[in-house]
Design an enzyme around this catalytic site. Sequence first.
Site, PDB file in Angstrom:
ATOM      1  N   GLU A  63       0.541  -1.241  -0.181  1.00  0.00           N
ATOM      2  CA  GLU A  63       0.135  -0.111   0.198  1.00  0.00           C
ATOM      3  C   GLU A  63       1.251   1.196   0.447  1.00  0.00           C
ATOM      4  OE1 GLU A  63      -3.914  -1.983   0.769  1.00  0.00           O
ATOM      5  OE2 GLU A  63      -3.434  -0.411   0.100  1.00  0.00           O
ATOM      6  N   CYS A  69      -2.050   8.415   1.954  1.00  0.00           N
ATOM      7  CA  CYS A  69      -2.427   8.353   0.787  1.00  0.00           C
ATOM      8  C   CYS A  69      -3.485   8.400  -0.077  1.00  0.00           C
ATOM      9  CB  CYS A  69      -1.954   7.243   0.984  1.00  0.00           C
ATOM     10  SG  CYS A  69      -0.019   6.745   1.734  1.00  0.00           S
TER      11      CYS A  69
HETATM   12  N1  NDP Z   1       0.048   3.583   1.465  1.00  0.00           N
HETATM   13  C1  NDP Z   1       0.100   4.184   2.359  1.00  0.00           C
HETATM   14  O1  NDP Z   1      -1.192   4.604   3.068  1.00  0.00           O
HETATM   15  C2  NDP Z   1       1.103   5.416   2.712  1.00  0.00           C
HETATM   16  C3  NDP Z   1       2.365   5.878   1.830  1.00  0.00           C
HETATM   17  N2  NDP Z   1       3.244   6.079   2.805  1.00  0.00           N
HETATM   18  C4  NDP Z   1       4.469   7.405   1.729  1.00  0.00           C
HETATM   19  O2  NDP Z   1       5.331   7.370   2.373  1.00  0.00           O
HETATM   20  C5  NDP Z   1       5.348   8.768   2.227  1.00  0.00           C
HETATM   21  C6  NDP Z   1       6.943   9.316   2.917  1.00  0.00           C
HETATM   22  O3  NDP Z   1       6.451   8.216   4.577  1.00  0.00           O
HETATM   23  P1  NDP Z   1       7.832   7.490   5.362  1.00  0.00           P
HETATM   24  O4  NDP Z   1       7.811   7.707   6.314  1.00  0.00           O
HETATM   25  O5  NDP Z   1       9.017   8.223   4.069  1.00  0.00           O
HETATM   26  O6  NDP Z   1       7.504   5.880   4.519  1.00  0.00           O
HETATM   27  P2  NDP Z   1       8.670   5.076   4.503  1.00  0.00           P
HETATM   28  O7  NDP Z   1       7.961   4.292   3.352  1.00  0.00           O
HETATM   29  O8  NDP Z   1       9.553   5.894   4.580  1.00  0.00           O
HETATM   30  O9  NDP Z   1       7.780   4.178   5.453  1.00  0.00           O
HETATM   31  C7  NDP Z   1       7.433   2.901   5.893  1.00  0.00           C
HETATM   32  C8  NDP Z   1       7.761   2.357   6.696  1.00  0.00           C
HETATM   33  O10 NDP Z   1       8.843   1.542   5.922  1.00  0.00           O
HETATM   34  C9  NDP Z   1       9.834   1.315   6.513  1.00  0.00           C
HETATM   35  N3  NDP Z   1      11.237   0.971   5.486  1.00  0.00           N
HETATM   36  C10 NDP Z   1      11.682   2.242   4.688  1.00  0.00           C
HETATM   37  N4  NDP Z   1      12.347   2.018   4.085  1.00  0.00           N
HETATM   38  C11 NDP Z   1      12.646   0.511   4.492  1.00  0.00           C
HETATM   39  C12 NDP Z   1      13.589  -0.478   3.872  1.00  0.00           C
HETATM   40  N5  NDP Z   1      14.672  -0.642   3.236  1.00  0.00           N
HETATM   41  N6  NDP Z   1      13.693  -2.162   4.490  1.00  0.00           N
HETATM   42  C13 NDP Z   1      12.441  -1.891   5.467  1.00  0.00           C
HETATM   43  N7  NDP Z   1      11.207  -1.209   5.847  1.00  0.00           N
HETATM   44  C14 NDP Z   1      11.877  -0.401   5.549  1.00  0.00           C
HETATM   45  C15 NDP Z   1      10.276   2.353   6.883  1.00  0.00           C
HETATM   46  O11 NDP Z   1      10.423   2.349   8.571  1.00  0.00           O
HETATM   47  P3  NDP Z   1      11.417   3.348   9.099  1.00  0.00           P
HETATM   48  O12 NDP Z   1      10.464   3.914   9.755  1.00  0.00           O
HETATM   49  O13 NDP Z   1      12.123   2.917  10.319  1.00  0.00           O
HETATM   50  O14 NDP Z   1      12.413   4.481   8.544  1.00  0.00           O
HETATM   51  C16 NDP Z   1       8.798   2.467   7.948  1.00  0.00           C
HETATM   52  O15 NDP Z   1       8.531   1.330   8.481  1.00  0.00           O
HETATM   53  C17 NDP Z   1       4.849   9.106   1.803  1.00  0.00           C
HETATM   54  O16 NDP Z   1       5.243  10.225   0.519  1.00  0.00           O
HETATM   55  C18 NDP Z   1       3.399   8.457   1.035  1.00  0.00           C
HETATM   56  O17 NDP Z   1       3.666   8.405  -0.274  1.00  0.00           O
HETATM   57  C19 NDP Z   1       3.192   6.624   3.258  1.00  0.00           C
HETATM   58  C20 NDP Z   1       2.223   6.506   5.111  1.00  0.00           C
HETATM   59  C21 NDP Z   1       0.951   6.339   4.728  1.00  0.00           C
HETATM   60  C1  6NA Z   2      -8.534   6.696   6.964  1.00  0.00           C
HETATM   61  C2  6NA Z   2      -7.887   6.535   5.819  1.00  0.00           C
HETATM   62  C3  6NA Z   2      -6.791   6.136   5.792  1.00  0.00           C
HETATM   63  C4  6NA Z   2      -5.686   6.075   4.533  1.00  0.00           C
HETATM   64  C5  6NA Z   2      -4.799   5.056   4.244  1.00  0.00           C
HETATM   65  C6  6NA Z   2      -3.025   5.778   4.634  1.00  0.00           C
HETATM   66  O1  6NA Z   2      -2.814   6.891   4.328  1.00  0.00           O
HETATM   67  O2  6NA Z   2      -2.455   5.127   5.123  1.00  0.00           O
END
Ligand code: NDP
Ligand code: 6NA
Length: 457
Positions: free
Chosen positions: A230, A264
């Site tokens: 996701e 997201c």
């Molecule tokens: N789809 C969704 O619901 C979400 C998407 N995002 C996306 O992520 C972006 C920024 O958020 P951000 O905090 O930087 O998200 P990250 O992708 O950096 O972090 C998400 C998770 O992945 C872990 N992680 C990062 N790199 C690795 C790796 N190489 N191997 C294993 N685990 C890893 C992070 O650990 P650690 O924190 O220790 O680096 C964290 O637990 C946003 O711009 C958004 O696009 C963010 C939140 C939700």
């Molecule tokens: C309540 C909406 C959840 C969106 C999920 C996300 O941004 O990670």
Amino acid sequence: MSSYQSINPANNELMKSWPSHDESAVSHALDVADRLFHSSWSKGEIQPRLQVLKKLADLIDSRAEELATIASKEMGKLIGQSRGEVKICSQIARYYAEHAERILQPQAYPSELGEAWVEYHPIGVLVAVEPWNFPYYQLMRVLAPNLALGNPVLAKHANIVPHCADVFEKLVREAGAPEGAWTNLFISNEQVADLIADDRVQGVALTGSERAGSAVAEQAGKYLKKSTLELGGNDVFVVLDDADLDEAVRQGVQARLSNCGQVCTAAKRFILHEKIADRFISQFSAALSSATLGDPLDEKTTLGPLSSADARDRLVKQVDEAVANGATLVTGGKAAEGAGCFYQPTILTGITPNNPAYYQEFFGPVAQVYVVGDDNAAVALANDSHYGLGGSVWTRDTARGRKLASAIETGMVFINSQSDTSAELPFGGVKRSGYGRELSDLGIKEFANQKLVVVAG
Ligand SMILES: NC(=O)C1=CN([C@@H]2O[C@H](COP(=O)(O)OP(=O)(O)OC[C@H]3O[C@@H](n4cnc5c(N)ncnc54)[C@H](OP(=O)(O)O)[C@@H]3O)[C@@H](O)[C@H]2O)C=CC1
Ligand SMILES: CCCCCC(=O)O
């Protein structure tokens, strides 16, 4: 040994630290989880597992204010929004407690070969890698279906929300889950990679950035492990000329500012029909710029801080670059003065395809606004994206809205509502927003062995 720090982004206060888990702790956690998978807990009757989910939902409800406060202090979400997140977590737990047995019933497949059916079995230990933006919801989306199914989970949460990660694990145990059902690990990316490579790990679920998703999916692919991703989104908020403009503006503000825009499925690209564009932009800009920035625990605050100084600094750089490449700043455009990771609500217009911002996701209170002449142009612009997560369409003509919803290349589209989520509805996207679905009957089967059995007849 590194530590995991709980820092309040509203005032940069270090509240608490946790030591990271070393190799022996990780090895022990995997041993316990794998033993649990091979026990009657995972492979036996489903009801004991569903009772734990029922108890977990009740526990979460009884401690809602405490849990919401922890999240708001640790990642800056408005207290009212944290209460909402906690509420949906108990909804998800209750949904699977009530529906998992029905969803996982063997499904008959009429066949000339004989009596045939598909059974649903757990596949083994999973790794969950989750982000900070919904610090409980992201965990519950993996825990609830997999606890119901019988897959133990080793969880690696974002490093800026260790308190949420720790309290979630304790809640699961307090609800009666055995050791190994859900284990929080304060570990590095490299340790995650080693877990994915281990034969006892059968899959990985990640929510986060493309960067993280790509790295984790590459490792999963290398070791032939199932994964779900996701990732980010650049969701459209399409307002057609016959829309209820006041409601579209009201929900557009919420859809951009909720969780300080760090969602997201937040509305990020506002695509406006030319006939209503000026009115929408005027009302939208007035509403955004009247946001009250402040402490997320203060009920009067309507826009909290970004989750960290890094997130704030990334957004400053991104908006500056967009303007340097020709975008017009309608309002905002700067980090707010004073302590904390605050950023002004911002509107950018005039973003052309050769501006890097055109294809970028702004993970903060920054709205990109585009104006189009007709529905086809709206769909073409919506689909001109590397992402395909969600989106919404605003029109009083539902048939018109359905047509656009079907044409927009994303995993989810809402008509006359901002994007939302609920346990009984699948959540996920396409293109660079990832693959797989969480929640609903689809989510619980992502990590199931969908086993065919045929009695030759
Ligand atoms: N789809 C969704 O619901 C979400 C998407 N995002 C996306 O992520 C972006 C920024 O958020 P951000 O905090 O930087 O998200 P990250 O992708 O950096 O972090 C998400 C998770 O992945 C872990 N992680 C990062 N790199 C690795 C790796 N190489 N191997 C294993 N685990 C890893 C992070 O650990 P650690 O924190 O220790 O680096 C964290 O637990 C946003 O711009 C958004 O696009 C963010 C939140 C939700
Ligand atoms: C309540 C909406 C959840 C969106 C999920 C996300 O941004 O990670």
